[in-house]
Design a protein around this motif. Structure first.
Motif, short mmCIF file in Angstrom:
data_model
loop_
_atom_site.label_atom_id
_atom_site.label_comp_id
_atom_site.label_asym_id
_atom_site.label_seq_id
_atom_site.Cartn_x
_atom_site.Cartn_y
_atom_site.Cartn_z
N ARG A 100 0.87 -1.16 0.00
CA ARG A 100 0.00 0.00 0.00
C ARG A 100 0.91 1.21 0.00
NH1 ARG A 100 -4.66 0.16 4.27
NH2 ARG A 100 -4.54 -1.95 5.07
N VAL A 101 0.73 2.07 -0.95
CA VAL A 101 1.59 3.25 -1.06
C VAL A 101 0.73 4.51 -1.00
CG1 VAL A 101 3.33 4.42 -2.46
CG2 VAL A 101 3.20 1.93 -2.49
N ILE A 102 1.13 5.41 -0.11
CA ILE A 102 0.41 6.68 0.01
C ILE A 102 1.05 7.68 -0.94
CG2 ILE A 102 -0.27 8.53 1.58
CD1 ILE A 102 0.32 6.58 3.89
N VAL A 103 0.24 8.26 -1.79
CA VAL A 103 0.77 9.27 -2.73
C VAL A 103 -0.11 10.52 -2.67
CG1 VAL A 103 1.74 7.56 -4.33
CG2 VAL A 103 -0.60 8.36 -4.65
N PRO A 104 0.45 11.66 -3.08
CA PRO A 104 -0.39 12.84 -3.17
C PRO A 104 -1.43 12.59 -4.26
CG PRO A 104 1.95 13.40 -3.44
CD PRO A 104 1.82 11.91 -3.52
N SER A 105 -2.66 13.00 -4.01
CA SER A 105 -3.69 12.70 -5.00
C SER A 105 -3.74 13.73 -6.12
CB SER A 105 -5.06 12.61 -4.33
OG SER A 105 -5.35 13.85 -3.74
N LEU A 106 -3.02 14.85 -5.92
CA LEU A 106 -3.00 15.87 -6.97
C LEU A 106 -2.22 15.33 -8.15
CD1 LEU A 106 -2.02 18.89 -4.74
CD2 LEU A 106 -4.27 18.43 -5.70
N PRO A 107 -2.51 15.83 -9.36
CA PRO A 107 -1.69 15.43 -10.49
C PRO A 107 -0.23 15.75 -10.18
CG PRO A 107 -3.55 16.75 -11.22
CD PRO A 107 -3.57 16.77 -9.72
N SER A 108 0.64 14.93 -10.69
CA SER A 108 2.04 15.03 -10.29
C SER A 108 2.66 16.39 -10.58
CB SER A 108 2.85 13.95 -11.00
OG SER A 108 2.70 14.13 -12.39
N SER A 109 2.13 17.08 -11.57
CA SER A 109 2.75 18.37 -11.90
C SER A 109 2.47 19.41 -10.81
CB SER A 109 2.23 18.88 -13.24
OG SER A 109 0.83 19.01 -13.17
N GLU A 110 1.43 19.19 -10.02
CA GLU A 110 1.11 20.17 -8.98
C GLU A 110 1.60 19.75 -7.60
OE1 GLU A 110 -3.14 20.99 -9.24
OE2 GLU A 110 -2.90 20.56 -11.37
N ALA A 111 1.73 18.44 -7.41
CA ALA A 111 2.08 17.97 -6.08
C ALA A 111 3.58 17.97 -5.90
CB ALA A 111 1.55 16.56 -5.88
N SER A 112 4.01 18.35 -4.72
CA SER A 112 5.43 18.30 -4.44
C SER A 112 5.74 16.95 -3.82
CB SER A 112 5.78 19.43 -3.47
OG SER A 112 6.79 19.00 -2.60
N ASP A 113 6.79 16.31 -4.32
CA ASP A 113 7.09 14.99 -3.77
C ASP A 113 7.57 15.09 -2.33
OD1 ASP A 113 9.54 15.53 -6.05
OD2 ASP A 113 10.10 15.33 -3.96
N GLU A 114 8.09 16.26 -1.97
CA GLU A 114 8.56 16.43 -0.60
C GLU A 114 7.39 16.62 0.35
OE1 GLU A 114 11.46 15.96 0.33
OE2 GLU A 114 12.49 15.96 -1.60
N GLY A 115 6.28 16.99 -0.23
CA GLY A 115 5.17 17.44 0.61
C GLY A 115 4.27 16.33 1.13
N LEU A 116 4.64 15.07 0.88
CA LEU A 116 3.75 13.99 1.26
C LEU A 116 3.48 13.97 2.76
CD1 LEU A 116 2.23 11.64 0.03
CD2 LEU A 116 4.14 10.20 0.71
N GLU A 117 4.55 14.11 3.53
CA GLU A 117 4.39 14.05 4.98
C GLU A 117 3.55 15.22 5.48
OE1 GLU A 117 7.21 13.84 3.37
OE2 GLU A 117 8.26 12.01 3.97
N GLN A 118 3.73 16.36 4.81
CA GLN A 118 3.05 17.56 5.27
C GLN A 118 1.68 17.73 4.61
OE1 GLN A 118 6.61 17.97 4.80
NE2 GLN A 118 6.67 17.71 7.00
N SER A 119 1.52 17.16 3.42
CA SER A 119 0.30 17.45 2.67
C SER A 119 -0.92 17.02 3.46
CB SER A 119 0.33 16.74 1.32
OG SER A 119 0.18 15.36 1.49
N SER A 120 -1.97 17.77 3.36
CA SER A 120 -3.15 17.48 4.16
C SER A 120 -3.69 16.13 3.73
CB SER A 120 -4.18 18.57 3.99
OG SER A 120 -4.95 18.31 2.84
N SER A 121 -4.32 15.48 4.68
CA SER A 121 -4.72 14.10 4.45
C SER A 121 -5.68 13.97 3.27
CB SER A 121 -5.36 13.54 5.70
OG SER A 121 -6.43 14.38 6.06
N SER A 122 -6.48 15.01 3.07
CA SER A 122 -7.45 14.91 1.99
C SER A 122 -6.77 14.90 0.63
CB SER A 122 -8.44 16.06 2.07
OG SER A 122 -7.72 17.27 2.11
N ALA A 123 -5.50 15.35 0.61
CA ALA A 123 -4.80 15.39 -0.67
C ALA A 123 -3.96 14.14 -0.89
CB ALA A 123 -3.91 16.63 -0.72
N ARG A 124 -4.20 13.11 -0.07
CA ARG A 124 -3.43 11.88 -0.24
C ARG A 124 -4.37 10.72 -0.53
NH1 ARG A 124 0.03 12.58 5.26
NH2 ARG A 124 -1.94 11.92 6.13
#
Ligand code: GDP
Ligand code: ZN
Length: 494
Positions: A100-124
């Motif tokens: 199971r892999v948690i990824v940002p749900s935003l399209p990759s061009s908008e999501a920062s790969d560094e931001g996964l830990e910080q990104s709000s849960s609704s965006a994952r």
């Protein structure tokens, strides 16, 4: 010795990566150097490229090749350009080849790969991923806690393929988790009563990882102020500043949540002390440090979730007596205040298998302090065990000295047993024979037949147990073809 409930923690600094596997570690290092050479630090240029509309996917694929097909370990500073079917994520759980892999749900061009830990849960969101065959072939292990490059993402069905792994900051084994920042040793003052030697074993195991350790004591409402005060000063003399809390009353939970914020923490402690209760409290959105989002729904149920749940209480390995899937399937749970906690069901007895006679001293803050306070003076013997040898700097006037003594003895016995069982030469196993021309020849001493057979059997059993451990460890290296569940899942794909 029960491996079943053992907790083997190991921390590997990046520089000392894969110490027991020097060849592999060299390969990793070489790979990462090569990766860096291929990907010089033109991050801003690549960011510009990422923002530009991606007109020619085929051409783009050429560029992505570096990061996925050639499969070196990616350096943590790498920012691979991502296609629309790629994302950078965190492995939250694993079963055999499925992760199971948690990824940002935003399209990759908008999501920062560094931001996964910080990104709000609704965006994952969570993806169900297989590990790419190439990674398995080169025996690159993917662990819970790994930062990974996921490709071939089907955003509708939430499937993907793990194409590459980023370098790890740390790695502990048993529970196997990568990129752990912090260990929380959790005990209760009462029910069960705080037992200093048991606490010491857990602390030693935790300290042996080299990671920061926090000690927290639960169920404060069950003891009086005097008891609290005396434990506090006692634990300070051990070198710890304990946090007191009560999951029941809520006392101290906000401070604990604050400590864990944005970190990946592994919680360890005996059963019954309140670990699960604490995890629930820290995950609840009422928690003061919570970011207010609906954490319970932060991932939507996906195919495979049931699989993980049912494996939790799965079969018990008859040979080792350990519930294979109950103890090994560690998962990272997102905390409402940010960060993750590794749920470690069944890790109740630290085995201290990775602690040696020599390394034990470093796991006691009292000894570390005495050694550093005396610097540059040193014990007379280089390999001093600090057991009262002449010229030893470590004096015996501290509470846990007796425990230290006891553990040195326990580890010494285990090390000797290991030497014997695993066939390392020992003086008693060798006899000297006068051969031709009076030359002494050494050869193995033959034991009485019956005894020998028994001992072989024992060795075989140990090897089998070891092998079983290995198999458990290498669950994610298993071939899809040989796993019926994986086969079934695979056949579902068009
Ligand atoms: P675990 O085995 O460490 O995961 O412990 P659990 O979370 O299952 O808790 C064991 C028991 O302790 C449960 O009955 C909990 O309700 C209880 N418990 C947890 N926290 C507290 C606390 O702060 N005070 C008291 N009195 N009981 C607690
Ligand atoms: Zn010494």
């Amino acid at each position: 010795m029960s491996f079943g409930s053992s907790l083997i923690l190991r921390h590997r600094a990046v520089a000392a990566a894969a110490a027991p596997l020097p060849v592999f570690s060299n390969i990793i290092r070489r790979f990462s150097i090569a990766a860096r050479q291929r990907n010089p630090n033109n991050v801003s240029k690549r960011l510009q490229e990422r923002q530009a509309p991606n007109k020619n996917l085929l051409k783009a694929k050429e560029r992505f090749k570096d990061y996925s097909s050639l499969a070196p370990v990616l350096s943590r500073d790498d920012h691979p350009p991502l296609s629309e079917s790629q994302a950078i994520g965190l492995v939250a759980a694993s079963h055999a080849n499925i992760m199971r892999v948690i990824v940002p749900s935003l399209p990759s061009s908008e999501a920062s790969d560094e931001g996964l830990e910080q990104s709000s849960s609704s965006a994952r969101i969570e993806l169900l991923c297989f590990v790419r065959n190439l990674l398995k072939k080169i025996k690159r292990r993917v662990m819970v806690g790994d930062k990974v490059l996921v490709g071939s993402i089907d955003w509708v069905d939430r499937r993907g393929m793990i194409e590459n792994v980023f370098e790890r900051n740390s790695e502990i084994l048993d529970p196997p988790v990568a990129n752990v920042d912090h260990l929380l040793v959790f005990f209760s003052l009462e029910q069960p009563k705080l037992e200093p030697f048991s606490l010491t074993r857990f602390l030693v195991e935790a300290e042996s990882t080299g990671l920061p350790v926090t000690l927290a004591l639960n169920k404060t409402e069950l003891v009086d102020k005097e008891t609290l005060g005396s434990w506090k000063s006692r634990l300070r003399s051990w070198g710890y500043e304990p946090l007191f809390c009560s999951v029941e009353s809520g006392h101290g939970i906000d401070l604990l949540a604050f400590k864990l914020r944005d970190l990946t923490t592994v919680i360890v402690g005996p059963s019954g002390v309140g670990k699960s209760s604490l995890i629930n409290a820290l995950r609840s959105k009422n928690n003061p440090v919570s970011n207010g989002t609906d954490e319970d729904n932060w991932f939507e149920p996906i195919l495979g979730s049931k699989l993980f749940e049912s494996q939790r209480v799965g079969e018990v390995s008859t040979r080792s007596g350990r519930g294979r899937h109950t103890t090994r399937n560690v998962s990272l749970l997102p905390l409402s205040g940010g960060g993750f906690i590794a749920d470690t069901p069944g890790f109740n007895q630290p085995s201290l298998l990775k602690v040696t006679k020599q390394s034990l001293a470093q796991t006691f803050p009292e000894i570390r302090k005495m050694l550093s306070a005396n610097e540059p003076a040193k014990c007379s013997f280089n390999n001093c065990l600090h057991l009262g040898e002449p010229g030893c700097i470590v004096k015996g006037d501290w509470e846990r000295y007796q425990y230290y003594f006891q553990l040195v003895d326990e580890i010494r016995i285990r090390e000797e047993f290991q030497l014997r069982t695993f066939g390392t030469k020992r003086e008693g196993d060798i006899r000297y024979k006068v051969g031709d021309m009076g030359v002494q020849k050494a050869e193995p001493r033959l034991e009485p037949k019956k005894h020998r057979r028994q001992s072989r059997k024992r060795i075989n059993q140990s090897l089998l147990d070891e092998l079983e451990e290995e198999l458990d460890d290498d669950d994610n290296l298993l071939d899809e073809e040989s796993d019926p569940v994986l086969r079934a899942l695979k056949n579902e794909d068009p």
